[in-house]
Design an enzyme around this catalytic site. Structure first.
Site, mmCIF file in Angstrom:
data_model
loop_
_atom_site.group_PDB
_atom_site.id
_atom_site.type_symbol
_atom_site.label_atom_id
_atom_site.label_comp_id
_atom_site.label_asym_id
_atom_site.label_seq_id
_atom_site.Cartn_x
_atom_site.Cartn_y
_atom_site.Cartn_z
ATOM 1 N N GLY A 252 -24.016 -76.053 48.127
ATOM 2 C CA GLY A 252 -24.261 -77.001 46.992
ATOM 3 C C GLY A 252 -23.290 -77.768 46.378
ATOM 4 O O GLY A 252 -22.003 -77.639 46.783
ATOM 5 N N ILE B 124 -17.709 -69.261 45.327
ATOM 6 C CA ILE B 124 -17.417 -67.662 45.250
ATOM 7 C C ILE B 124 -15.795 -67.769 45.353
ATOM 8 O O ILE B 124 -15.213 -68.078 46.698
ATOM 9 C CB ILE B 124 -17.994 -66.854 46.150
ATOM 10 C CG1 ILE B 124 -19.644 -66.950 45.864
ATOM 11 C CG2 ILE B 124 -17.525 -65.293 45.837
ATOM 12 C CD1 ILE B 124 -20.190 -66.141 46.877
ATOM 13 N N VAL C 25 -20.804 -82.954 49.181
ATOM 14 C CA VAL C 25 -19.262 -82.398 48.589
ATOM 15 C C VAL C 25 -18.589 -83.466 47.841
ATOM 16 O O VAL C 25 -17.905 -83.270 46.837
ATOM 17 C CB VAL C 25 -18.603 -81.581 49.558
ATOM 18 C CG1 VAL C 25 -17.182 -80.896 49.150
ATOM 19 C CG2 VAL C 25 -19.638 -80.385 50.273
ATOM 20 N N ASP D 263 -23.051 -71.057 62.097
ATOM 21 C CA ASP D 263 -22.310 -71.274 60.580
ATOM 22 C C ASP D 263 -21.674 -70.006 60.117
ATOM 23 O O ASP D 263 -20.427 -69.645 59.587
ATOM 24 C CB ASP D 263 -23.371 -71.806 59.798
ATOM 25 C CG ASP D 263 -22.910 -72.147 58.461
ATOM 26 O OD1 ASP D 263 -22.095 -73.151 58.063
ATOM 27 O OD2 ASP D 263 -22.868 -71.069 57.238
ATOM 28 N N LYS E 215 -17.739 -68.468 59.209
ATOM 29 C CA LYS E 215 -17.193 -68.268 58.064
ATOM 30 C C LYS E 215 -16.713 -66.902 58.151
ATOM 31 O O LYS E 215 -15.577 -66.372 57.741
ATOM 32 C CB LYS E 215 -18.388 -68.337 57.038
ATOM 33 C CG LYS E 215 -18.654 -69.613 56.671
ATOM 34 C CD LYS E 215 -20.080 -69.490 55.717
ATOM 35 C CE LYS E 215 -20.484 -71.037 55.301
ATOM 36 N NZ LYS E 215 -21.730 -71.130 54.913
ATOM 37 N N LYS F 71 -18.005 -94.543 55.249
ATOM 38 C CA LYS F 71 -18.398 -95.184 56.614
ATOM 39 C C LYS F 71 -18.502 -96.724 56.406
ATOM 40 O O LYS F 71 -18.205 -97.335 56.953
ATOM 41 C CB LYS F 71 -19.622 -94.338 57.246
ATOM 42 C CG LYS F 71 -19.309 -93.364 57.957
ATOM 43 C CD LYS F 71 -20.316 -92.961 59.054
ATOM 44 C CE LYS F 71 -20.080 -91.516 59.541
ATOM 45 N NZ LYS F 71 -21.374 -90.777 59.605
ATOM 46 N N GLU G 285 -10.603 -72.707 50.188
ATOM 47 C CA GLU G 285 -11.556 -71.810 49.579
ATOM 48 C C GLU G 285 -13.038 -72.096 49.555
ATOM 49 O O GLU G 285 -13.654 -71.114 49.804
ATOM 50 C CB GLU G 285 -11.045 -71.750 48.190
ATOM 51 C CG GLU G 285 -11.856 -70.760 47.345
ATOM 52 C CD GLU G 285 -11.499 -69.346 47.689
ATOM 53 O OE1 GLU G 285 -10.489 -68.929 47.335
ATOM 54 O OE2 GLU G 285 -12.549 -68.500 48.098
ATOM 55 N N GLY H 233 -18.876 -71.110 49.423
ATOM 56 C CA GLY H 233 -18.882 -71.928 48.404
ATOM 57 C C GLY H 233 -18.209 -71.650 47.170
ATOM 58 O O GLY H 233 -16.912 -71.673 47.301
ATOM 59 N N VAL I 121 -15.725 -71.061 52.739
ATOM 60 C CA VAL I 121 -16.473 -69.662 52.945
ATOM 61 C C VAL I 121 -17.006 -69.241 51.608
ATOM 62 O O VAL I 121 -16.232 -69.479 50.518
ATOM 63 C CB VAL I 121 -15.564 -68.377 53.360
ATOM 64 C CG1 VAL I 121 -16.608 -67.114 53.359
ATOM 65 C CG2 VAL I 121 -15.033 -68.859 54.740
#
Lengths: 415, 415
Positions: B298, B132, B12, B197, B201, B43, B125, B130, B128
């Site tokens: 993604g 959309i 991300v 997961d 969401k 890190k 945003e 990705g 939840v």
């Protein structure tokens, strides 16, 4: 307190009035604001004298302009007098919310400029896709994307008619009549069935998506009036449905834009959108395809979008309001990629035409009833053309053959 | 100039960095702002020494907090140290954007409160769906609606696995292995396949939609680890697909919420969402059903949503930022409407079980291979139950029968 004046009290206007009433206290907590519908402009106050809102109705636009009003909701539709009223409201430094795609497609650029000069906003989420949150999604949520293209079903009337032709085997005129009787088509359906309504919506979407003005009149527009049962017969034989599809695409220096009936696979996203529903598929370079669908028109779906815009303004969310780029996009009207098309050739000279089809296309699938003659004086085929211009050239050649009267083409979309 | 610091530089983070670089000048015109990525927390800086962004990388969080930073993008994931870092950033009056659903599901309410107290915003945003645009659509565009319910496929990993089981007849463990090899599942897939997961969401979506805190741990969660080829066999025989569906619904005084495998019609909106795609269907009282779908995860889809949040903050769009209601919703874990279910009963006492099924359900369709015994020691049937609790009671009765070892149930959704 936020005072709202409404111009018009038809389907959209009365829906918005109801949502304002229902939600008036909802925003006290968050926005410290109470919503008040303070004035409604109607043509004839007498006609509404028994309405619960009759005490705030007027037939004098000047009463609206003189009153203490923060937001004007334009719900009259059409270009006149909406255009004059909205312009005046913006010049009086009142925010404007409208659901009027005709107005925005025609005068959006000018009106947004006037809004900017006056430090107010003009919002029009409901003008495209009814209650579907599409304009804000493109202009705000997808702002990090270059939009590559848009594919959409934007007109509920034509989608209703085509759905009935497809599902129930109705003829175009039967389906149109049913649409009119069910309130899905107007008595003069021209703007819908000729594709003008969809073109206006595609122009608004594309102008925002590509940041260049896509004028609706520059779009290649084909309506549905020429679609008949045989088109559906051929489509179904191969697993397709026929939809009035709006498409636009960013190309090198140009924008491709069209409204036309397209064969889409029955089980595809577009193929499955029925009746009054709309769908918009946005292809962003980062996000990929995002699909939005829902009711594209109707009292409360439209009111839902108008109401969202009202709350946006009250929350002062757009410090940098949307503006339309002045630069007019050069529009490419011809489909430029290699795809299949259905062609239907009306001819008394069937065998000659079949020979010509085979000679002109690398790949073609001629329907067997064209060969046997079971389908009368018609030859139909799925052909693959390198682009629309070269297809048109070939069709021009067919039209010069003896006995060929008419050639019809419909794009087949497999992707 | 808007300075952005990023915590984390994985999938991300590096996607967001790329979008910032690509779009840095784009907002000069509209927002009069240039975007600068000024710091990145990693890190181990040595690991990134050849990276084009290596000069702005640090492994010391205090460097981030000391620097002139307007917006902190949290792209580390997990709860620790994200929670501490985000809290500290907000307390230092820095806006925060995150894609971290674990963080928001667990600490969203507290963190939003801290943001509000410090006059900054926390946006999420991307947490939840990705790329959309769903949270903004619900909280802003659909604000005039009471949301009645949500139906959604929110987890790409499980949807990928179920798609492979459905399309290619794979076993669960084969499909999971393929998902892991293709990068769609982590080496420890528990959070995905157990439904946690998706539950996180759904809790975020539902908390916004119903303006009451829906705690993810209160949701009735069933994962996909128990789904096998026979479930798909029965499903397909009747035209269904199996999906891990998140559902919530406003009920009198309560919220129904569940994550569970559900049989959905193959040709339905949910039934057709394949692989890593997500879909969210929001039912608003004014707008009706609105469908949103796209890639739910993604690098760039997620970065697209994070970037939209960054621009939102720079444009100061949220003067009244989102907050989570403190009031914890009472969750109903049981499906309360009359619907069909697939039940599969493992038994050495087939005929007795079949008699009991017929006696207990007004309507049942017992699969013929259960009668003939072609399917081994299993009786399978579609039964109609008035609600889930009464179904559970009947199942408890079955379990008391001699020779009944196990009973499995899957909801069938026809609407």
């Amino acid at each position: 307190m936020a005072c709202i004046a409404m111009l018009g009290y038809g389907v959209v206007g009365s829906g918005v009035a109801e949502l304002i009433l229902k939600n008036r206290g909802k925003f006290k907590k968050n926005l410290n604001q109470e919503l008040i519908l303070s004035k409604i402009l109607v043509k004839n106050t007498k006609k509404h004298k028994d309405n619960k809102n009759s005490d705030i109705m007027t037939d004098d636009i000047n009463e609206i302009f003189k009153a203490k009003v923060d937001i004007v909701v334009e719900a009259m539709g059409g270009l006149e007098p909406s255009y004059e009223y909205v312009k005046k409201a913006l010049n009086l430094k009142k925010h404007v919310v409208t659901a009027n795609k005709d107005l925005i497609a025609e005068y959006g650029c000018e009106l947004l400029k006037i809004a900017g000069e006056n430090g107010v906003t003009l919002q029009f989420e409901a003008s495209v896709g009814g209650g579907i949150p599409i304009l804000k999604s493109i202009s705000e949520c997808l702002v990090g994307n270059e939009i590559n293209g848009i594919k959409a079903i934007l007109n509920g009337t034509t989608n209703f008619i085509l759905s009935k032709m497809s599902a129930d085997g109705m003829r175009y005129d039967e389906a149109l009549k049913l649409a009119q009787e069910s309130g899905f088509a107007e008595s003069n359906p021209e703007s819908d069935v000729m594709g003008y309504d969809a073109a206006r919506k595609l122009s608004i979407l594309s102008t925002i998506a590509y940041d260049r003005r896509v004028e609706w009149k520059d779009i290649n527009i084909t309506g549905i009036t020429d679609i008949d049962e045989k088109d559906f017969m051929y489509a179904k034989q191969e697993g397709y449905n026929i939809k009035l599809v709006g498409m636009s695409r960013r190309e090198e220096g140009k924008i491709y834009a069209s409204i036309m009936p397209v064969m889409v696979r029955e089980e595809s996203v577009l193929g499955k959108i029925e009746n009054e529903y709309n769908v918009i598929v946005v292809d962003g370079d980062a996000v990929g395809d995002v699909v939005f669908s829902g009711k594209g028109a109707g009292m409360f779906p439209t009111a839902s979008a108008v109401f969202g815009d009202i709350i946006d303004i009250i929350g002062h969310k757009r410090t940098s309001p949307l503006s339309f780029n002045d630069e007019i996009a050069e529009i490419d009207k011809y489909w430029s990629s290699e795809d299949r098309w259905l062609i239907r050739i009306n001819t008394s000279n069937r065998l000659e035409v079949i020979k010509n089809i085979s000679a002109n296309f690398k790949m073609c699938h001629i329907f067997s009833n064209s060969v046997t003659g079971d389908n009368g004086n018609e030859v139909a085929a799925f052909v693959k053309a390198s682009d629309e211009k070269s297809l048109n050239n070939i069709i021009d050649g067919f039209l010069k053959l003896d006995g060929v009267e008419k050639v019809k083409k419909i794009l087949v979309m497999d992707r």
